[in-house]
Design an enzyme around this catalytic site. Sequence first.
Site, PDB file in Angstrom:
ATOM      1  N   GLY B  40      -3.941  53.034  -8.804  1.00 31.01           N
ATOM      2  CA  GLY B  40      -3.471  51.683  -8.520  1.00 31.01           C
ATOM      3  C   GLY B  40      -3.804  51.221  -7.117  1.00 31.01           C
ATOM      4  N   ASP B  61     -10.125  62.414  -6.934  1.00 29.23           N
ATOM      5  CA  ASP B  61      -9.121  62.296  -7.996  1.00 29.23           C
ATOM      6  C   ASP B  61      -9.542  63.218  -9.135  1.00 29.23           C
ATOM      7  OD1 ASP B  61      -7.329  61.397 -10.073  1.00 29.23           O
ATOM      8  OD2 ASP B  61      -7.150  59.485  -9.016  1.00 29.23           O
ATOM      9  N   GLN B  71      -3.000  48.614 -16.584  1.00 32.36           N
ATOM     10  CA  GLN B  71      -2.122  47.518 -16.158  1.00 32.36           C
ATOM     11  C   GLN B  71      -2.263  47.240 -14.657  1.00 32.36           C
ATOM     12  OE1 GLN B  71       0.650  48.907 -14.360  1.00 32.36           O
ATOM     13  NE2 GLN B  71       2.353  47.448 -14.459  1.00 32.36           N
ATOM     14  N   ARG B  72      -2.751  48.226 -13.897  1.00 28.75           N
ATOM     15  CA  ARG B  72      -2.828  48.014 -12.443  1.00 28.75           C
ATOM     16  C   ARG B  72      -4.039  48.668 -11.787  1.00 28.75           C
ATOM     17  NH1 ARG B  72      -0.016  51.633 -14.371  1.00 28.75           N
ATOM     18  NH2 ARG B  72       0.064  53.728 -13.541  1.00 28.75           N
ATOM     19  N   ASP B 129       0.093  59.416  -5.829  1.00 31.70           N
ATOM     20  CA  ASP B 129       1.314  58.966  -6.482  1.00 31.70           C
ATOM     21  C   ASP B 129       2.543  59.773  -6.101  1.00 31.70           C
ATOM     22  OD1 ASP B 129       0.375  61.257  -7.672  1.00 31.70           O
ATOM     23  OD2 ASP B 129       1.058  60.710  -9.667  1.00 31.70           O
ATOM     24  N   CYS B 173       7.565  61.762  10.580  1.00 32.19           N
ATOM     25  CA  CYS B 173       8.511  61.231  11.563  1.00 32.19           C
ATOM     26  C   CYS B 173       9.592  60.421  10.843  1.00 32.19           C
ATOM     27  CB  CYS B 173       7.812  60.335  12.568  1.00 32.19           C
ATOM     28  SG  CYS B 173       6.803  61.174  13.796  1.00 32.19           S
ATOM     29  N   CYS B 187      11.929  59.542 -15.361  1.00 31.91           N
ATOM     30  CA  CYS B 187      10.908  58.510 -15.177  1.00 31.91           C
ATOM     31  C   CYS B 187      11.227  57.210 -15.891  1.00 31.91           C
ATOM     32  CB  CYS B 187       9.571  59.012 -15.711  1.00 31.91           C
ATOM     33  SG  CYS B 187       8.937  60.402 -14.784  1.00 31.91           S
ATOM     34  N   CYS B 244       9.831  65.754  15.324  1.00 27.77           N
ATOM     35  CA  CYS B 244       9.092  65.780  14.053  1.00 27.77           C
ATOM     36  C   CYS B 244       8.555  67.184  13.784  1.00 27.77           C
ATOM     37  CB  CYS B 244       7.940  64.778  14.089  1.00 27.77           C
ATOM     38  SG  CYS B 244       6.909  64.797  12.614  1.00 27.77           S
TER      39      CYS B 244
END
Lengths: 90, 276
Positions: B40, B61, B71-72, B129, B173, B187, B244
Amino acid sequence: MKIRINDLETEIAEGLTISALLAERKVKMPEMVSVQLNGAIVEREAFPTTRVGENDTVEFMYFMGGGMRGGRWEVEGGRWTLAGGKGERV
Amino acid sequence: MNLTERQIERYSRHIILPEVGGKGQAKLLAGRILIVGAGGLGSPAALYLAAAGVGTIGLADGDVVDLSNLQRQIAHATSDIGRAKVESAAEKCRAINPDVTVRLHPEHIRAENALAIFKEYDFVIDGTDSFAAKFLVADACHFAGKPYAHAGILRFEGQAMTVIPGRTGCYRCLFHEPPPPNAVPSCSQAGVLGVLAGIMGTIQAAEAVKYLLGIGELLTNRLLVFDALKMTFRQVVFKRNAACQLCGGSPSITALRDEAPIACVCAGGRCETAVT
Ligand SMILES: [Zn+2]
């Protein structure tokens, strides 16, 4: 007293800790939220001891992934729901 | 680098910008951007960077295109279902602009492959994701010393920030570590408005272009929060956290590691694992 939460002026009781504020704002999954108080990150371990004062600025920042598995989750009546759906103010 | 007449015409709307010019366009053509996740966020970023004439675009990927992605994830078409996302997206980038070299990394980024891939590029776009992947990209950019643009989307909201390792606040951070697995919801009630991916992915592409050109102010030490329902952008200014665990004074994370993948706790039904 008045504070700003995520840029919105909000009236809260005095003397609340960050933990109490998260509860008061019905954020039931504080693990999913990073909190900044007056521009400084509050360590998670300090949520129960850090108090919010008059005119403080608080930012709740949510984990966001890619549309799943993140965000403003809370448990309502034993079910997972997303905050923001029912008049949630943060 | 001398631009050809065709390139001068193709990039004319860039070149007439005094802040870009022929020199800036040459910088873009020499630039190398890695997009982690061709979903996306990565789709609009890849298409715009290809159009902008970024000379080398890496796509990392390991997924194949699924019907529910369309859809996106606008780099993929219905006819691409079942194809590797990197191949599908690369084809669209090349079709937009043959000047662009698209390098394919048809694998998920993991602790053992991240640094070798990241070091080939000037700037990284995090289009992943999952929380585990987002922390891995954040950590890998820190250890590889690569600036990167983060974005996340959920429902009707998005967030974005840019990190220059060693100079600005980082993802850890703000978000110290992935939420504990027991904090991770099912989900069924998530989802995302498709156009949000376009808005946030395009913001990441803009940051990458600005970085290559060396112009403007990057989205550093600021978390940009977009609310599509209210149609507002808000920014949370933050400082680098001295404590951090990644970029602080005495970091506890000193080597790249995989964060435990956070599993959905779906009671039933199909659970998407790769939603970007
Ligand atoms: Zn940091």
